[in-house]
Write a protein that holds these residues in place. Structure first.
Motif, short mmCIF file in Angstrom:
data_model
loop_
_atom_site.label_atom_id
_atom_site.label_comp_id
_atom_site.label_asym_id
_atom_site.label_seq_id
_atom_site.Cartn_x
_atom_site.Cartn_y
_atom_site.Cartn_z
N ASP A 179 0.85 -1.20 0.00
CA ASP A 179 0.00 0.00 0.00
C ASP A 179 0.88 1.25 0.00
O ASP A 179 1.06 1.89 1.03
CB ASP A 179 -0.92 -0.01 1.23
CG ASP A 179 -1.97 1.07 1.16
OD1 ASP A 179 -1.93 1.89 0.21
OD2 ASP A 179 -2.83 1.13 2.06
N PRO A 180 1.45 1.60 -1.14
CA PRO A 180 2.35 2.75 -1.20
C PRO A 180 1.70 4.06 -0.79
O PRO A 180 2.37 4.94 -0.24
CB PRO A 180 2.78 2.80 -2.67
CG PRO A 180 2.58 1.41 -3.18
CD PRO A 180 1.38 0.90 -2.45
N THR A 219 2.17 3.86 3.01
CA THR A 219 3.52 3.61 3.51
C THR A 219 4.51 4.70 3.13
O THR A 219 5.33 5.11 3.95
CB THR A 219 4.02 2.25 3.00
OG1 THR A 219 3.10 1.24 3.38
CG2 THR A 219 5.39 1.92 3.56
N LEU A 220 4.48 5.16 1.87
CA LEU A 220 5.49 6.14 1.44
C LEU A 220 5.40 7.45 2.22
O LEU A 220 6.44 7.95 2.69
CB LEU A 220 5.38 6.38 -0.06
CG LEU A 220 5.77 5.19 -0.96
CD1 LEU A 220 5.66 5.58 -2.43
CD2 LEU A 220 7.19 4.71 -0.65
N PRO A 221 4.22 8.05 2.39
CA PRO A 221 4.18 9.28 3.20
C PRO A 221 4.64 9.06 4.64
O PRO A 221 5.33 9.92 5.21
CB PRO A 221 2.70 9.68 3.15
CG PRO A 221 2.17 9.05 1.91
CD PRO A 221 2.91 7.76 1.79
N ALA A 222 4.27 7.92 5.21
CA ALA A 222 4.71 7.63 6.58
C ALA A 222 6.22 7.50 6.66
O ALA A 222 6.86 8.01 7.59
CB ALA A 222 4.04 6.35 7.08
N ALA A 223 6.81 6.83 5.67
CA ALA A 223 8.26 6.66 5.66
C ALA A 223 8.97 7.99 5.45
O ALA A 223 9.99 8.28 6.10
CB ALA A 223 8.65 5.67 4.56
N TYR A 263 5.14 4.70 -8.19
CA TYR A 263 3.74 4.52 -7.78
C TYR A 263 2.82 5.43 -8.58
O TYR A 263 1.80 4.98 -9.12
CB TYR A 263 3.62 4.79 -6.28
CG TYR A 263 2.20 4.81 -5.78
CD1 TYR A 263 1.39 3.68 -5.88
CD2 TYR A 263 1.65 5.96 -5.23
CE1 TYR A 263 0.07 3.70 -5.44
CE2 TYR A 263 0.35 5.99 -4.78
CZ TYR A 263 -0.44 4.86 -4.89
OH TYR A 263 -1.74 4.90 -4.45
N ARG A 264 3.17 6.68 -8.69
CA ARG A 264 2.35 7.62 -9.45
C ARG A 264 2.37 7.32 -10.94
O ARG A 264 1.46 7.72 -11.68
CB ARG A 264 2.81 9.05 -9.19
CG ARG A 264 2.64 9.48 -7.74
CD ARG A 264 3.14 10.90 -7.48
NE ARG A 264 3.07 11.22 -6.07
CZ ARG A 264 1.98 11.63 -5.44
NH1 ARG A 264 0.85 11.77 -6.12
NH2 ARG A 264 2.00 11.91 -4.15
N GLY A 265 3.39 6.59 -11.38
CA GLY A 265 3.47 6.20 -12.78
C GLY A 265 2.74 4.92 -13.11
O GLY A 265 2.86 4.41 -14.23
N GLY A 266 1.99 4.38 -12.15
CA GLY A 266 1.14 3.23 -12.44
C GLY A 266 1.56 1.91 -11.84
O GLY A 266 1.02 0.86 -12.21
N GLN A 267 2.53 1.93 -10.89
CA GLN A 267 2.93 0.69 -10.23
C GLN A 267 2.20 0.58 -8.89
O GLN A 267 2.52 1.29 -7.95
CB GLN A 267 4.44 0.67 -10.01
CG GLN A 267 4.96 -0.61 -9.36
CD GLN A 267 4.55 -1.87 -10.09
OE1 GLN A 267 4.60 -1.94 -11.32
NE2 GLN A 267 4.11 -2.86 -9.34
N PRO A 268 1.18 -0.29 -8.79
CA PRO A 268 0.31 -0.30 -7.61
C PRO A 268 0.96 -0.84 -6.34
O PRO A 268 0.55 -0.47 -5.23
CB PRO A 268 -0.86 -1.18 -8.04
CG PRO A 268 -0.29 -2.10 -9.07
CD PRO A 268 0.74 -1.28 -9.80
N GLN A 269 1.92 -1.72 -6.48
CA GLN A 269 2.67 -2.24 -5.33
C GLN A 269 4.15 -2.04 -5.65
O GLN A 269 4.55 -2.01 -6.80
CB GLN A 269 2.38 -3.73 -5.11
CG GLN A 269 0.90 -4.09 -5.12
CD GLN A 269 0.63 -5.22 -6.10
OE1 GLN A 269 1.19 -5.24 -7.20
NE2 GLN A 269 -0.22 -6.15 -5.72
N LEU A 270 4.95 -1.96 -4.61
CA LEU A 270 6.36 -1.63 -4.81
C LEU A 270 7.27 -2.62 -4.12
O LEU A 270 6.88 -3.25 -3.12
CB LEU A 270 6.66 -0.23 -4.27
CG LEU A 270 5.89 0.93 -4.92
CD1 LEU A 270 6.10 2.21 -4.11
CD2 LEU A 270 6.32 1.14 -6.36
#
Length: 225
Positions: A152-153, A156-160, A187-194
């Motif tokens: 769930d980017p 997770t990304l904002p928290a990180a 993620y913003r380019g269309g990758q739903p999970q990282l």
């Protein structure tokens, strides 16, 4: 090897300076323990297909992948550098060994790529990842602890980033933040999970990556990822 078809042939143990393959089909062929300084796979106007082939034990110093499709192929105990596959299909393949920079794309501006059923559990792909719509739930991901799956980017990304921006060491903070910003672009380019698997250029990166991996893993474990 241009516009060729090969079945049940063994190309193992070869030493090649520059290997170029295009518009060709290989079925049940072996490329085990091949060494190539440069491997260009999938050149030309139509895809090259490798079906039920093995590349076990091989090493490519530099790899260029264009229009290429791998079905049920094995890449065990290999060293293959700089794999970037914007037009590659990978179906039911097994990856094991060192794949620095391995980057797999789910689509390109021209087409959708088929990426499904692959086993990356024994692969180390530091500096790489997945982009443009690869469904990571359809793959078995690396188990090496330098890789962290982020389901769930958006959470997770904002928290990180919030945590990283509190780090006192400026150099480590800048290094880790740059890694997270690249993931955010993916993620913003269309990758739903990282898949977080950062490479290190120096000791600062190594220290930052270690802190980042531990922190993100905790976020994911708590249910934020």
């Amino acid at each position: 090897m241009i516009d060729e078809t090969h079945r049940d042939e063994d190309f193992s143990e070869r030493r090649i300076s520059h290997w170029t393959v295009g518009v060709s089909t290989f079925e049940r062929c072996r490329f085990d323990n091949v060494r190539a300084d440069v491997a260009e796979l999938g050149v030309g106007s139509a895809p090259t297909v490798f079906r039920d082939c093995s590349f076990d034990g091989s090493g490519f110093a530099r790899t260029s992948l264009d229009q290429v499709r791998f079905e049920r192929c094995t890449f065990r105990n290999v060293v293959m550098r700089d794999w970037i596959a914007p037009y590659g299909d990978f179906v039911d393949c097994i990856f094991g060994g060192e794949f620095p920079g391995l980057t797999v794309f789910g689509s390109s501006p021209e087409r959708s790529n088929e990426v499904a059923g692959n086993d990356f559990r024994d692969a180390v792909m530091l500096g790489g990842g997945f982009r443009a719509g690869v469904d990571l739930s359809l793959q078995q991901l690396p188990i090496d602890l330098r890789h962290v799956f982020i389901s769930d980017p958006a959470v997770t990304l904002p928290a990180a980033l919030t945590v990283v921006r509190t780090w006192g060491d400026q150099a480590e903070r800048v290094s880790a933040e740059s890694v997270l910003l690249v993931l955010d672009e993916d993620y913003r380019g269309g990758q739903p999970q990282l898949l977080l698997c950062p490479a290190a250029q120096d000791a600062i990166d190594e220290a930052a990556n270690a802190r980042l991996l531990e922190m993100v893993r905790k976020l994911v474990t708590r249910g934020s990822g």
